[in-house]
Design an enzyme around this catalytic site. Structure first.
Site, mmCIF file in Angstrom:
data_model
loop_
_atom_site.group_PDB
_atom_site.id
_atom_site.type_symbol
_atom_site.label_atom_id
_atom_site.label_comp_id
_atom_site.label_asym_id
_atom_site.label_seq_id
_atom_site.Cartn_x
_atom_site.Cartn_y
_atom_site.Cartn_z
ATOM 1 N N GLU A 180 -0.656 -8.249 5.242
ATOM 2 C CA GLU A 180 -0.126 -8.359 6.613
ATOM 3 C C GLU A 180 -1.212 -8.283 7.668
ATOM 4 O O GLU A 180 -0.974 -8.631 8.819
ATOM 5 C CB GLU A 180 0.953 -7.285 6.854
ATOM 6 C CG GLU A 180 0.485 -5.828 6.928
ATOM 7 C CD GLU A 180 0.314 -5.161 5.563
ATOM 8 O OE1 GLU A 180 0.316 -5.861 4.538
ATOM 9 O OE2 GLU A 180 0.161 -3.929 5.531
ATOM 10 N N ILE A 238 -7.149 -0.462 1.757
ATOM 11 C CA ILE A 238 -7.474 0.694 2.610
ATOM 12 C C ILE A 238 -6.861 1.943 1.961
ATOM 13 O O ILE A 238 -5.640 2.075 1.911
ATOM 14 C CB ILE A 238 -6.904 0.524 4.042
ATOM 15 C CG1 ILE A 238 -7.402 -0.775 4.679
ATOM 16 C CG2 ILE A 238 -7.258 1.733 4.908
ATOM 17 C CD1 ILE A 238 -6.640 -1.175 5.947
ATOM 18 N N ARG A 239 -7.690 2.820 1.461
ATOM 19 C CA ARG A 239 -7.198 4.007 0.719
ATOM 20 C C ARG A 239 -6.055 3.583 -0.212
ATOM 21 O O ARG A 239 -4.984 4.195 -0.266
ATOM 22 C CB ARG A 239 -6.709 5.103 1.695
ATOM 23 C CG ARG A 239 -7.851 5.749 2.481
ATOM 24 C CD ARG A 239 -7.384 6.965 3.243
ATOM 25 N NE ARG A 239 -6.278 6.641 4.120
ATOM 26 C CZ ARG A 239 -5.096 7.251 4.103
ATOM 27 N NH1 ARG A 239 -4.865 8.246 3.276
ATOM 28 N NH2 ARG A 239 -4.148 6.876 4.914
ATOM 29 N N ARG A 241 -2.485 7.439 -6.134
ATOM 30 C CA ARG A 241 -2.795 7.345 -4.696
ATOM 31 C C ARG A 241 -4.298 7.402 -4.465
ATOM 32 O O ARG A 241 -5.019 8.083 -5.187
ATOM 33 C CB ARG A 241 -2.156 8.512 -3.936
ATOM 34 C CG ARG A 241 -0.667 8.389 -3.781
ATOM 35 C CD ARG A 241 -0.095 9.578 -3.008
ATOM 36 N NE ARG A 241 -0.544 9.604 -1.628
ATOM 37 C CZ ARG A 241 -0.792 10.727 -0.948
ATOM 38 N NH1 ARG A 241 -0.668 11.895 -1.521
ATOM 39 N NH2 ARG A 241 -1.173 10.656 0.304
ATOM 40 N N HIS A 246 -3.082 -4.971 1.652
ATOM 41 C CA HIS A 246 -2.360 -5.352 2.872
ATOM 42 C C HIS A 246 -2.553 -6.838 3.164
ATOM 43 O O HIS A 246 -3.546 -7.188 3.805
ATOM 44 C CB HIS A 246 -2.922 -4.600 4.086
ATOM 45 C CG HIS A 246 -2.845 -3.117 4.014
ATOM 46 N ND1 HIS A 246 -1.825 -2.402 4.590
ATOM 47 C CD2 HIS A 246 -3.674 -2.203 3.472
ATOM 48 C CE1 HIS A 246 -2.029 -1.110 4.400
ATOM 49 N NE2 HIS A 246 -3.142 -0.960 3.722
ATOM 50 N N CYS A 258 0.826 -1.217 0.000
ATOM 51 C CA CYS A 258 0.000 0.000 0.000
ATOM 52 C C CYS A 258 0.864 1.273 0.000
ATOM 53 O O CYS A 258 1.439 1.594 -1.029
ATOM 54 C CB CYS A 258 -1.010 -0.048 1.137
ATOM 55 S SG CYS A 258 -2.393 1.035 0.823
HETATM 56 N N1 GLN Z 1 -3.301 6.412 0.813
HETATM 57 C C1 GLN Z 1 -2.115 6.147 1.579
HETATM 58 C C2 GLN Z 1 -0.920 6.907 1.036
HETATM 59 O O1 GLN Z 1 -1.025 7.652 0.125
HETATM 60 C C3 GLN Z 1 -1.814 4.666 1.612
HETATM 61 C C4 GLN Z 1 -2.840 3.930 2.432
HETATM 62 C C5 GLN Z 1 -2.373 2.673 3.075
HETATM 63 O O2 GLN Z 1 -1.172 2.362 3.164
HETATM 64 N N2 GLN Z 1 -3.321 1.929 3.566
HETATM 65 O O3 GLN Z 1 0.158 6.744 1.530
#
Ligand code: GLN
Length: 196
Positions: A179, A136-137, A107, A177, A78
């Site tokens: 992990e 997640i994002r 991103r 992720h 991520c």
């Molecule tokens: N959006 C985050 C970033 O730009 C990454 C999100 C994440 O690692 N879950 O760093």
């Protein structure tokens, strides 16, 4: 082989625990002296802009960049994928990366925190059964250079498939992720295939 996890910010503890499940002791890396003692590195999920600024504060940004460029096996999840990408879109002004993988990542491509999701994805090079992935994002890969192998793709809100796991030589990155699941296949792939 000594594996370190960059422990400036983000879910580094979860990566250490995943490595322990694979019978590998891992050390937290914050200082140049700790970086010098490892053979391979994991860059965790978190917030890439924060990881960059802390890496600069701890004066470990350039040393990591050099180790990556000179062949240290490295896996980023991520925010870690963003850190390994040569180019970013939707970057914070002037946001730098360690780079090394010839990709452009977007991103937050899969949406905001509330759009987080968990799913099974197919990644035959990593596992013969679908792997558990938490987004997640998360970024996705928008452009892929020569020499980059796509290990998994997933459909975004634009109804197109985007690469979410890639490898270029000694570098591995996933937009998701592994992990924070109990599926250790990505960590095993990193240890057994990428680090060898
Ligand atoms: N959006 C985050 C970033 O730009 C990454 C999100 C994440 O690692 N879950 O760093």
């Amino acid at each position: 082989m000594r594996v370190g996890v960059l422990a400036l910010q983000g879910d580094f503890r979860e990566h250490i625990s995943a490595l322990n499940h694979c019978n590998v002791e891992a050390t937290e890396v914050r200082r140049v002296g700790e970086l010098e003692k490892i053979d391979a590195l994991i860059i965790p999920g978190g917030e890439s802009t924060t990881i960059v600024s802390l890496a600069k504060t701890f004066e470990i940004f350039e040393p990591i960049k050099k180790r990556i460029a000179s062949g240290m096996p490295t896996y980023g999840s991520c925010a870690g994928m963003i850190m390994l990408a040569d180019h970013i879109v939707a970057a914070k002004d002037g946001q730098e990366t360690f780079g090394g993988i010839d990709i452009t990542v977007r991103r937050n491509a899969f949406g905001r925190q509330v759009d987080s999701f968990e799913t099974d994805i197919s990644a035959p090079a990593i596992s013969s059964t679908p792997i558990r992935a938490v987004f997640i994002r998360a970024p996705w890969v928008e452009k892929i250079g020569k020499g980059v192998e796509v290990l998994a793709s997933y459909e975004g809100s634009d109804s197109k498939a985007h690469a979410v796991a890639v490898r270029q030589d000694h570098l591995l990155a996933t937009a998701f992720h592994p992990e924070i699941t109990d599926d250790y296949s990505v960590h095993r792939y990193f240890l057994e295939k990428v680090c060898k």
